[in-house]
Design a protein around this motif. Structure first.
Motif, PDB file in Angstrom:
ATOM      1  N   MET A   1       0.592  -1.127  -0.149  1.00 28.82           N
ATOM      2  CA  MET A   1      -0.126  -0.084  -0.200  1.00 28.82           C
ATOM      3  C   MET A   1       0.969   1.361  -0.108  1.00 28.82           C
ATOM      4  O   MET A   1       1.886   1.303   0.754  1.00 28.82           O
ATOM      5  CB  MET A   1      -0.842  -0.013   1.083  1.00 28.82           C
ATOM      6  CG  MET A   1      -1.782   1.266   1.374  1.00 28.82           C
ATOM      7  SD  MET A   1      -2.985   1.077   2.384  1.00 28.82           S
ATOM      8  CE  MET A   1      -1.890   1.446   4.055  1.00 28.82           C
ATOM      9  N   ARG A   2       0.445   2.187  -0.722  1.00 27.85           N
ATOM     10  CA  ARG A   2       1.253   3.489  -0.869  1.00 27.85           C
ATOM     11  C   ARG A   2       0.251   4.539  -0.506  1.00 27.85           C
ATOM     12  O   ARG A   2      -1.028   4.532  -0.910  1.00 27.85           O
ATOM     13  CB  ARG A   2       1.799   3.772  -1.996  1.00 27.85           C
ATOM     14  CG  ARG A   2       3.054   2.672  -2.435  1.00 27.85           C
ATOM     15  CD  ARG A   2       3.740   3.035  -3.745  1.00 27.85           C
ATOM     16  NE  ARG A   2       2.936   2.617  -5.125  1.00 27.85           N
ATOM     17  CZ  ARG A   2       3.264   2.654  -6.271  1.00 27.85           C
ATOM     18  NH1 ARG A   2       4.357   3.172  -6.411  1.00 27.85           N
ATOM     19  NH2 ARG A   2       2.406   2.396  -7.325  1.00 27.85           N
TER      20      ARG A   2
ATOM     21  N   VAL B   1      -5.950  12.574   1.821  1.00 33.95           N
ATOM     22  CA  VAL B   1      -4.886  11.521   1.549  1.00 33.95           C
ATOM     23  C   VAL B   1      -5.330  10.688   0.476  1.00 33.95           C
ATOM     24  O   VAL B   1      -6.802  10.376   0.511  1.00 33.95           O
ATOM     25  CB  VAL B   1      -4.880  10.675   2.944  1.00 33.95           C
ATOM     26  CG1 VAL B   1      -3.889   9.155   2.462  1.00 33.95           C
ATOM     27  CG2 VAL B   1      -4.451  11.449   3.968  1.00 33.95           C
ATOM     28  N   LEU B   2      -4.464  10.398  -0.586  1.00 37.98           N
ATOM     29  CA  LEU B   2      -4.802   9.433  -1.553  1.00 37.98           C
ATOM     30  C   LEU B   2      -4.038   8.192  -1.221  1.00 37.98           C
ATOM     31  O   LEU B   2      -2.850   8.310  -0.934  1.00 37.98           O
ATOM     32  CB  LEU B   2      -4.047  10.234  -2.828  1.00 37.98           C
ATOM     33  CG  LEU B   2      -4.215   9.231  -4.228  1.00 37.98           C
ATOM     34  CD1 LEU B   2      -5.892   8.895  -4.463  1.00 37.98           C
ATOM     35  CD2 LEU B   2      -3.681  10.159  -5.131  1.00 37.98           C
ATOM     36  N   THR B   3      -4.771   6.965  -1.442  1.00 41.19           N
ATOM     37  CA  THR B   3      -3.993   5.932  -1.294  1.00 41.19           C
ATOM     38  C   THR B   3      -4.362   4.917  -2.336  1.00 41.19           C
ATOM     39  O   THR B   3      -5.378   4.826  -3.116  1.00 41.19           O
ATOM     40  CB  THR B   3      -4.809   5.217  -0.055  1.00 41.19           C
ATOM     41  OG1 THR B   3      -4.797   6.156   1.242  1.00 41.19           O
ATOM     42  CG2 THR B   3      -4.352   3.859   0.247  1.00 41.19           C
ATOM     43  N   GLU B   4      -3.212   3.969  -2.562  1.00 46.22           N
ATOM     44  CA  GLU B   4      -3.338   2.813  -3.677  1.00 46.22           C
ATOM     45  C   GLU B   4      -3.062   1.651  -2.570  1.00 46.22           C
ATOM     46  O   GLU B   4      -2.202   1.454  -2.131  1.00 46.22           O
ATOM     47  CB  GLU B   4      -2.247   3.321  -4.691  1.00 46.22           C
ATOM     48  CG  GLU B   4      -2.351   2.044  -5.668  1.00 46.22           C
ATOM     49  CD  GLU B   4      -0.964   1.843  -6.529  1.00 46.22           C
ATOM     50  OE1 GLU B   4      -1.055   1.800  -7.803  1.00 46.22           O
ATOM     51  OE2 GLU B   4       0.302   1.883  -5.763  1.00 46.22           O
TER      52      GLU B   4
ATOM     53  N   PHE C   1      -9.481   8.244  -2.054  1.00 41.98           N
ATOM     54  CA  PHE C   1      -9.323   9.628  -1.648  1.00 41.98           C
ATOM     55  C   PHE C   1     -10.297   9.937  -0.521  1.00 41.98           C
ATOM     56  O   PHE C   1     -11.519   9.707  -0.788  1.00 41.98           O
ATOM     57  CB  PHE C   1      -9.332  10.871  -2.823  1.00 41.98           C
ATOM     58  CG  PHE C   1      -9.189  12.090  -2.402  1.00 41.98           C
ATOM     59  CD1 PHE C   1      -8.032  12.356  -2.121  1.00 41.98           C
ATOM     60  CD2 PHE C   1     -10.279  12.817  -2.295  1.00 41.98           C
ATOM     61  CE1 PHE C   1      -7.681  13.610  -1.625  1.00 41.98           C
ATOM     62  CE2 PHE C   1     -10.093  14.298  -1.810  1.00 41.98           C
ATOM     63  CZ  PHE C   1      -8.752  14.592  -1.502  1.00 41.98           C
ATOM     64  N   THR C   2      -9.704  10.546   0.708  1.00 47.53           N
ATOM     65  CA  THR C   2     -10.421  10.844   1.612  1.00 47.53           C
ATOM     66  C   THR C   2     -10.069  12.205   1.963  1.00 47.53           C
ATOM     67  O   THR C   2      -8.874  12.666   2.342  1.00 47.53           O
ATOM     68  CB  THR C   2     -10.180  10.089   3.053  1.00 47.53           C
ATOM     69  OG1 THR C   2     -10.331   8.506   2.411  1.00 47.53           O
ATOM     70  CG2 THR C   2     -10.988  10.225   4.012  1.00 47.53           C
ATOM     71  N   TYR C   3     -10.964  13.180   2.132  1.00 46.13           N
ATOM     72  CA  TYR C   3     -10.915  14.539   2.719  1.00 46.13           C
ATOM     73  C   TYR C   3     -10.253  14.431   3.841  1.00 46.13           C
ATOM     74  O   TYR C   3     -11.051  13.631   4.879  1.00 46.13           O
ATOM     75  CB  TYR C   3     -12.115  15.443   2.273  1.00 46.13           C
ATOM     76  CG  TYR C   3     -11.971  16.008   0.956  1.00 46.13           C
ATOM     77  CD1 TYR C   3     -11.457  17.056   0.413  1.00 46.13           C
ATOM     78  CD2 TYR C   3     -13.025  15.565   0.046  1.00 46.13           C
ATOM     79  CE1 TYR C   3     -11.412  17.299  -0.759  1.00 46.13           C
ATOM     80  CE2 TYR C   3     -13.144  15.740  -1.331  1.00 46.13           C
ATOM     81  CZ  TYR C   3     -12.297  16.957  -1.532  1.00 46.13           C
ATOM     82  OH  TYR C   3     -12.283  17.566  -2.910  1.00 46.13           O
ATOM     83  N   ASP C   4      -9.444  15.425   4.266  1.00 48.12           N
ATOM     84  CA  ASP C   4      -9.093  15.504   5.693  1.00 48.12           C
ATOM     85  C   ASP C   4     -10.163  16.199   6.566  1.00 48.12           C
ATOM     86  O   ASP C   4     -11.006  17.267   6.025  1.00 48.12           O
ATOM     87  CB  ASP C   4      -7.924  16.563   5.944  1.00 48.12           C
ATOM     88  CG  ASP C   4      -7.330  16.605   7.213  1.00 48.12           C
ATOM     89  OD1 ASP C   4      -6.358  15.484   7.524  1.00 48.12           O
ATOM     90  OD2 ASP C   4      -7.354  17.668   7.911  1.00 48.12           O
ATOM     91  N   LYS C   5     -10.498  15.906   7.733  1.00 50.44           N
ATOM     92  CA  LYS C   5     -11.586  16.185   8.589  1.00 50.44           C
ATOM     93  C   LYS C   5     -11.357  17.753   8.868  1.00 50.44           C
ATOM     94  O   LYS C   5     -12.099  18.577   8.714  1.00 50.44           O
ATOM     95  CB  LYS C   5     -11.608  15.514   9.800  1.00 50.44           C
ATOM     96  CG  LYS C   5     -12.169  14.099   9.551  1.00 50.44           C
ATOM     97  CD  LYS C   5     -12.400  13.152  10.692  1.00 50.44           C
ATOM     98  CE  LYS C   5     -12.756  11.636  10.430  1.00 50.44           C
ATOM     99  NZ  LYS C   5     -12.904  10.906  11.454  1.00 50.44           N
ATOM    100  N   ALA C   6     -10.148  18.109   9.153  1.00 48.25           N
ATOM    101  CA  ALA C   6      -9.908  19.647   9.639  1.00 48.25           C
ATOM    102  C   ALA C   6     -10.097  20.294   8.435  1.00 48.25           C
ATOM    103  O   ALA C   6     -10.647  21.208   8.552  1.00 48.25           O
ATOM    104  CB  ALA C   6      -8.432  19.597  10.226  1.00 48.25           C
TER     105      ALA C   6
ATOM    106  N   TYR D   1     -13.936   8.288  -1.609  1.00 53.76           N
ATOM    107  CA  TYR D   1     -14.093   8.190  -2.869  1.00 53.76           C
ATOM    108  C   TYR D   1     -13.185   6.933  -3.133  1.00 53.76           C
ATOM    109  O   TYR D   1     -11.956   6.861  -2.846  1.00 53.76           O
ATOM    110  CB  TYR D   1     -13.553   9.354  -3.672  1.00 53.76           C
ATOM    111  CG  TYR D   1     -14.409  10.501  -3.616  1.00 53.76           C
ATOM    112  CD1 TYR D   1     -15.841  10.590  -4.454  1.00 53.76           C
ATOM    113  CD2 TYR D   1     -14.212  11.512  -2.807  1.00 53.76           C
ATOM    114  CE1 TYR D   1     -16.594  11.500  -4.398  1.00 53.76           C
ATOM    115  CE2 TYR D   1     -15.097  12.442  -2.631  1.00 53.76           C
ATOM    116  CZ  TYR D   1     -16.379  12.666  -3.457  1.00 53.76           C
ATOM    117  OH  TYR D   1     -17.364  13.686  -3.438  1.00 53.76           O
ATOM    118  N   TYR D   2     -13.778   6.051  -3.920  1.00 49.64           N
ATOM    119  CA  TYR D   2     -12.932   4.674  -4.413  1.00 49.64           C
ATOM    120  C   TYR D   2     -13.045   4.693  -6.004  1.00 49.64           C
ATOM    121  O   TYR D   2     -14.012   5.320  -6.496  1.00 49.64           O
ATOM    122  CB  TYR D   2     -13.640   3.576  -3.804  1.00 49.64           C
ATOM    123  CG  TYR D   2     -13.624   3.508  -2.262  1.00 49.64           C
ATOM    124  CD1 TYR D   2     -12.611   2.733  -1.679  1.00 49.64           C
ATOM    125  CD2 TYR D   2     -14.774   3.948  -1.381  1.00 49.64           C
ATOM    126  CE1 TYR D   2     -12.348   2.932  -0.265  1.00 49.64           C
ATOM    127  CE2 TYR D   2     -14.633   3.668  -0.214  1.00 49.64           C
ATOM    128  CZ  TYR D   2     -13.663   3.085   0.584  1.00 49.64           C
ATOM    129  OH  TYR D   2     -13.577   3.446   1.984  1.00 49.64           O
TER     130      TYR D   2
END
Length: 108
Positions: free
Chosen positions: A1-2, A15-18, A26-31, A52-53
């Motif tokens: 995972m990156r 944060v964007l995750t592969e 992709f998940t927006y930061d809560k703050a 988002y997926y």
């Protein structure tokens, strides 16, 4: 995972995750979402708290990548597989991008 942090105009947006299956999240930061003046990273990724997926690198990030001969040269110089979109994104989109978005790799 990156993973990488995504910045818009120098402000951390999420944060964007592969994962190991080359699926993306992709998940927006809560703050970031608490700021009433925050902008979406893209029209295709409107502000929301749910992730988002995608089976493919989201278009807003894929469009930041070079193509053709430039991509081949970058791949050779950076020793990255030319088909590794996420690897090229991490290596080339940290500084001086054409648009307002930059990324910063997260070391796991």
């Amino acid at each position: 995972m990156r993973q990488c942090e995504v910045y818009l105009h120098g402000i951390k947006t999420g944060v964007l995750t592969e994962n190991d299956s080359h699926e993306y999240k992709f998940t927006y930061d809560k703050a970031y979402l608490l700021n009433e003046n925050c902008d979406a990273v893209s029209l295709t990724l409107p502000l929301r708290s749910e992730p988002y997926y995608s089976q493919h690198l989201f278009s807003v990030f894929a469009n930041m990548l070079s193509e053709g001969d430039n991509r081949q040269i970058q791949s050779q110089l950076l020793r990255i597989d030319p088909e590794d979109d996420f690897g090229i994104l991490l290596a080339t989109c940290q500084f001086d991008t054409v648009g307002a978005i930059t990324v910063k790799p997260i070391e796991l």
